[in-house]
Motif scaffolding. Structure first.
Motif, PDB file in Angstrom:
ATOM      1  N   GLU A   1      -0.905  -2.728  -8.042  1.00  0.00           N
ATOM      2  CA  GLU A   1      -2.216  -2.365  -8.582  1.00  0.00           C
ATOM      3  C   GLU A   1      -3.240  -3.478  -8.367  1.00  0.00           C
ATOM      4  O   GLU A   1      -4.405  -3.207  -8.082  1.00  0.00           O
ATOM      5  CB  GLU A   1      -2.131  -2.017 -10.067  1.00  0.00           C
ATOM      6  N   SER A   2      -2.824  -4.710  -8.471  1.00  0.00           N
ATOM      7  CA  SER A   2      -3.737  -5.831  -8.255  1.00  0.00           C
ATOM      8  C   SER A   2      -4.307  -5.795  -6.838  1.00  0.00           C
ATOM      9  O   SER A   2      -5.506  -6.006  -6.624  1.00  0.00           O
ATOM     10  CB  SER A   2      -3.004  -7.147  -8.506  1.00  0.00           C
TER      11      SER A   2
ATOM     12  N   ARG B   1      -4.419  -3.086  -4.865  1.00  0.00           N
ATOM     13  CA  ARG B   1      -5.269  -1.883  -4.781  1.00  0.00           C
ATOM     14  C   ARG B   1      -6.671  -2.225  -5.274  1.00  0.00           C
ATOM     15  O   ARG B   1      -7.670  -1.864  -4.669  1.00  0.00           O
ATOM     16  CB  ARG B   1      -4.714  -0.772  -5.678  1.00  0.00           C
TER      17      ARG B   1
ATOM     18  N   GLU C   1      -6.440   7.434  -6.548  1.00  0.00           N
ATOM     19  CA  GLU C   1      -6.060   7.331  -7.965  1.00  0.00           C
ATOM     20  C   GLU C   1      -4.920   8.293  -8.294  1.00  0.00           C
ATOM     21  O   GLU C   1      -4.000   7.954  -9.038  1.00  0.00           O
ATOM     22  CB  GLU C   1      -7.255   7.592  -8.878  1.00  0.00           C
TER      23      GLU C   1
ATOM     24  N   ALA D   1      -1.774   6.894  -6.774  1.00  0.00           N
ATOM     25  CA  ALA D   1      -1.336   5.734  -7.559  1.00  0.00           C
ATOM     26  C   ALA D   1      -0.627   6.180  -8.836  1.00  0.00           C
ATOM     27  O   ALA D   1       0.416   5.624  -9.204  1.00  0.00           O
ATOM     28  CB  ALA D   1      -2.522   4.835  -7.883  1.00  0.00           C
TER      29      ALA D   1
ATOM     30  N   ARG E   1       3.317   5.506  -9.680  1.00  0.00           N
ATOM     31  CA  ARG E   1       3.730   4.856 -10.924  1.00  0.00           C
ATOM     32  C   ARG E   1       4.743   5.727 -11.664  1.00  0.00           C
ATOM     33  O   ARG E   1       5.784   5.243 -12.094  1.00  0.00           O
ATOM     34  CB  ARG E   1       2.533   4.561 -11.818  1.00  0.00           C
TER      35      ARG E   1
END
Length: 168
Positions: free
Chosen positions: A21-22, A24, A100, A103, A107
């Motif tokens: 995520e960082s 992204r 999104e 993602a 997750r």
């Protein structure tokens, strides 16, 4: 700028997801505040554009998720290259919204697998070793690597466009 989670994740799964995520976020931040035209423009010696990098990253993540879920996967060098440019009807907001969704799906998938040691086969492709399997852990580390590489590209493009620097 996008907000990164300040939650300290102590387990490997959470830590790897946080690193994905960082990276992204670093890619998305490079395009913040730009018009569609600015994001699609070629602003450095590279042929890459910010919107193209974002679309590519979303497609890469979607493809790896499909592979890990052992869903059908088709790719070619031509589709790979086409993934670096927005086509008619695609916009920065639509690409970001699609990413999104991917993602969130990634997750949920990673949180649900029993172990990061779970493996899946790589498809036959010239860029993959024949008859190879990789783990969910490997996939997450690969996504960090992929996104970090392109976040660097995005930083150079953005700085070439208007002088905006990612870290200062």
């Amino acid at each position: 700028m996008a907000q990164l989670s300040t939650e300290v994740l102590g387990d490997e799964r959470g830590t790897l997801l946080a690193f994905v995520e960082s990276q992204r976020a670093a890619l998305r931040e490079a395009a913040e505040g730009l018009t569609e035209e600015q994001a699609a423009g070629r602003h450095s010696a590279s042929e890459l554009s910010l919107s193209g990098l974002l679309k590519h990253a979303a497609q890469v993540e979607r493809n790896w998720l499909r592979l890990a879920q052992q869903q059908p996967y088709k790719s070619s060098y031509e589709t790979h290259l086409a993934g670096f440019k927005l086509i008619e009807g695609e916009t920065m907001p639509s690409v970001l919204a699609s990413w999104e969704e991917v993602a969130a799906d990634l997750r949920a998938f990673v949180e649900a697998v029993p172990t990061l040691d779970q493996t899946f086969p790589l498809p036959e492709a010239p860029w993959f070793p024949k008859d190879t399997k990789v783990s969910i852990r490997w996939m997450l580390l690969h996504l960090v690597e992929e996104f970090a590489r392109h976040a660097g590209h995005a930083d150079v493009i953005r700085e070439s466009l208007d002088g905006t620097k990612a870290m200062g």
